[in-house]
Design an enzyme around this catalytic site. Structure first.
Site, mmCIF file in Angstrom:
data_model
loop_
_atom_site.group_PDB
_atom_site.id
_atom_site.type_symbol
_atom_site.label_atom_id
_atom_site.label_comp_id
_atom_site.label_asym_id
_atom_site.label_seq_id
_atom_site.Cartn_x
_atom_site.Cartn_y
_atom_site.Cartn_z
ATOM 1 N N THR A 90 1.493 6.918 0.323
ATOM 2 C CA THR A 90 0.630 5.797 -0.052
ATOM 3 C C THR A 90 0.655 5.564 -1.550
ATOM 4 O OG1 THR A 90 -1.614 4.884 0.186
ATOM 5 C CG2 THR A 90 -1.447 7.192 -0.404
ATOM 6 N N SER A 147 0.813 -1.221 0.000
ATOM 7 C CA SER A 147 0.000 0.000 0.000
ATOM 8 C C SER A 147 0.847 1.271 0.000
ATOM 9 C CB SER A 147 -0.903 0.006 1.232
ATOM 10 O OG SER A 147 -0.141 -0.261 2.393
ATOM 11 N N ARG A 161 -7.372 8.663 -9.742
ATOM 12 C CA ARG A 161 -7.897 8.845 -8.374
ATOM 13 C C ARG A 161 -6.760 9.251 -7.433
ATOM 14 N NH1 ARG A 161 -6.813 6.706 -3.004
ATOM 15 N NH2 ARG A 161 -8.757 6.722 -1.828
HETATM 16 N N1 GLY Z 1 -5.710 6.675 2.720
HETATM 17 C C1 GLY Z 1 -5.082 6.493 1.477
HETATM 18 C C2 GLY Z 1 -5.964 6.635 0.329
HETATM 19 O O1 GLY Z 1 -7.181 6.528 0.472
HETATM 20 O O2 GLY Z 1 -5.467 6.834 -0.755
#
Ligand code: GLY
Length: 349
Positions: free
Chosen positions: A211, A63, A221
């Site tokens: 992230t 992630s 996104r």
């Molecule tokens: N919390 C990380 C994301 O939603 O991209």
């Protein structure tokens, strides 16, 4: 990787001295290393960047950084932010060719008059800063994407899709009424931002977030992590906060900013985190596969963490040692997010 054995419950710091707190057990190793530097005089900003960099380079974390799962087209893009004060913050999002995206966010803060660079512009700026470019797609992430594309299990739970999840839906009911049908590639799985807060010997605060975003997200996104006030907020007059989990819900309530504003008005870190999670619950009614967790650190070095569901672990490095801790509270302790995270088997049981 350190395993979260003998997990204790997080408590308010008794040591108003250097401290690092970070999301998830995978941050423990980075916290321990960075804390050594913190005690010998390095800054809170150096510490949070160091912890994030450690996670970005770890291919077992799916992630963050290299090893991060790609978007629906098979392309990995990274988001990150750093912050030490409202007038001192930087961010980079949709970065496709540079691994150390937290360092890149720091360079945006330190070397430009801007706060945020996105996409090709962020990669071009990294080139100009002589940051090495690299392929971000790990073999394991590529394999997971190929399996996801044909509907095979990938070791992480994949949401059923159209009828569930709240992807892109901060105001779900009204948005659904006006939005086109959900894109078939929209699926949500648990995902885990590294969010780090630190306080140094000079009592300065810093925070960082990094992230690869929601696994198999729609191309383009961007979630909460790189958006100042959402995944991260720091104000030396009040404190700092970081968030992890379903970014769309954090964004809907300006989660980290809200936590810091609560502390500014006198709330404890625990009360501040609770206010954010309660508001998310009220507005979004999260489903059982959706997790949000926050850590808040006051300007005097008190901290707390909370999560919607069990399974969230905090890594904490301070003078007494480095520990993996349960958050101070869980809104629904009877519910764990479905399935283990492959990089965090101990933390998401
Ligand atoms: N919390 C990380 C994301 O939603 O991209």
């Amino acid at each position: 990787m350190m395993q979260p054995q003998n997990i204790k419950v997080a408590s308010v710091s008794e040591h108003p001295s250097p401290l690092i707190v970070a999301t998830w057990s995978f941050s423990a190793r980075g916290c321990r290393k960075a804390f050594q530097d913190l005690t010998t005089g390095s800054s809170a900003l150096d510490a949070v960047c160091s912890v994030a960099r450690e996670a970005e380079a770890d291919p077992t974390i799916d992630s963050v950084g290299f090893g991060g799962l790609p978007d629906a087209t098979g392309k990995v893009t990274l988001d990150a932010a750093v912050m030490i004060a409202p007038e001192r913050c930087g961010a980079a999002c949709a970065v496709a060719r540079h691994l150390f995206v937290t360092d890149l966010a720091r360079k945006v803060m330190e070397r430009t008059s801007h706060v945020m660079l996105a996409g090709e512009g962020a990669d071009a700026f990294a080139d100009a800063m002589d940051m090495p470019s690299t392929d971000l797609l790990s073999p394991a992430a590529a394999q997971a994407w190929r399996r996801w594309r044909v509907g095979e299990p990938i070791g992480r739970p994949v949401d059923a899709g159209p009828s569930s999840g709240q992807l892109f839906s901060s105001h779900a009911a009204s948005a659904r009424a006006h939005a086109p049908a959900r894109h078939p590639m929209e699926r949500e799985t648990p995902h885990d931002t590294v969010g780090v807060l630190a306080i140094d010997r000079a009592r300065a605060l810093a925070g960082a977030c990094s992230t690869s975003g929601m696994p198999f997200k729609l191309a383009g996104r961007v979630g909460d992590s790189s958006i100042i006030g959402h995944g991260l907020y720091v104000d030396p007059e009040a404190g700092g906060a970081v968030a992890t989990g379903s970014g769309e819900m954090v964004m809907g309530v300006n989660g980290s900013f809200l936590a810091v504003e609560c502390m500014r008005r006198g709330a404890t870190p625990s009360e501040a985190v609770h206010e954010v999670l309660a508001r998310i619950e009220r507005r979004f009614r999260p489903q059982s596969h959706q997790q949000v967790a926050l850590i808040a650190l006051s300007r005097t070095g008190e901290w707390s963490a909370g999560a919607l569901r069990s399974g969230f672990i905090v890594s904490c490095a301070q003078a007494s040692g480095t520990e993996m801790l349960q958050p101070q509270f869980v809104m629904h302790p009877e519910e764990a997010v479905d399935g283990p995270h492959p990089a965090d088997a101990g933390g998401k049981s």
